[in-house]
Design an enzyme around this catalytic site. Structure first.
Site, PDB file in Angstrom:
ATOM      1  N   CYS A  92      -4.577 -19.504  54.351  1.00 53.41           N
ATOM      2  CA  CYS A  92      -5.812 -20.299  54.390  1.00 53.41           C
ATOM      3  C   CYS A  92      -7.039 -19.435  54.685  1.00 53.41           C
ATOM      4  CB  CYS A  92      -5.700 -21.422  55.413  1.00 53.41           C
ATOM      5  SG  CYS A  92      -5.528 -20.829  57.096  1.00 53.41           S
ATOM      6  N   ASP A 106      -7.997 -18.373  57.601  1.00 51.55           N
ATOM      7  CA  ASP A 106      -8.599 -18.635  58.911  1.00 51.55           C
ATOM      8  C   ASP A 106      -8.310 -17.491  59.894  1.00 51.55           C
ATOM      9  OD1 ASP A 106      -9.477 -20.932  57.829  1.00 51.55           O
ATOM     10  OD2 ASP A 106      -8.116 -22.257  58.909  1.00 51.55           O
ATOM     11  N   CYS A 139     -10.341 -24.198  60.235  1.00 52.46           N
ATOM     12  CA  CYS A 139     -10.380 -25.648  60.026  1.00 52.46           C
ATOM     13  C   CYS A 139     -10.493 -26.401  61.354  1.00 52.46           C
ATOM     14  CB  CYS A 139      -9.119 -26.085  59.294  1.00 52.46           C
ATOM     15  SG  CYS A 139      -7.659 -25.968  60.333  1.00 52.46           S
ATOM     16  N   CYS A 192      -1.570 -24.472  61.966  1.00 52.46           N
ATOM     17  CA  CYS A 192      -2.797 -24.121  62.699  1.00 52.46           C
ATOM     18  C   CYS A 192      -2.481 -23.911  64.182  1.00 52.46           C
ATOM     19  CB  CYS A 192      -3.859 -25.193  62.534  1.00 52.46           C
ATOM     20  SG  CYS A 192      -4.052 -25.760  60.844  1.00 52.46           S
TER      21      CYS A 192
HETATM   22 FE1  FES Z   1      -5.738 -22.557  58.327  1.00 49.36          FE
HETATM   23 FE2  FES Z   1      -5.852 -24.657  59.774  1.00 49.36          FE
HETATM   24  S1  FES Z   1      -5.913 -24.591  57.630  1.00 49.36           S
HETATM   25  S2  FES Z   1      -5.617 -22.643  60.443  1.00 49.36           S
END
Ligand code: FES
Length: 122
Positions: A33, A35, A58, A102
């Site tokens: 993702c 992140d 997110c 996450c």
């Molecule tokens: Fe990547 Fe939540 S979608 S940490």
């Protein structure tokens, strides 16, 4: 889709921001993702006396970062090592299945910070 507790931590995160004085930092990223999360810890007498986080991610990543700092604050390093993604997810009243990863990020960032601290002490 998020529990009330997740929304609370997302809207008003606890311990948000880099600490001015910290002993160690844990950085993790999720390749799928994109992140990224940083957890900063200040340690005294083998206990986490202060903790802060920076998260580019997110809503669930922000809520889980906030929650992991809440759980870890005041804990000894031995106690903090036992904090897992399940601990975080449970405290938040659960996460949607697609967002479970996450909480992994938050748990890993804390564990990385502890490892970073211990490696500096050697
Ligand atoms: Fe990547 Fe939540 S979608 S940490």
């Amino acid at each position: 889709m998020y529990s009330e507790k997740v929304m609370q931590h997302f809207k008003t995160p606890k311990n948000l921001g880099k600490l001015e004085h910290y002993d160690a930092v844990g950085q993790v990223g999720n390749a799928s993702c994109g992140d990224v999360m940083y957890v900063y810890i200040k340690v005294e007498n083998d206990a986490i006396v202060n903790i802060g986080f920076e998260t580019m991610g997110c809503a669930a990543a922000i809520a889980t970062s906030s929650m992991v700092t809440e759980i870890a604050k005041g804990k000894t390093l031995t106690e903090a090592k036992k904090i897992t993604r399940d601990t975080i997810s449970k405290e938040l009243g659960g996460l949607p299945p697609l967002k479970e990863h996450c909480s992994n990020l938050a748990a890993d960032a804390l564990q990385e910070a502890i490892k970073n601290y211990e490696s500096k002490k050697q």
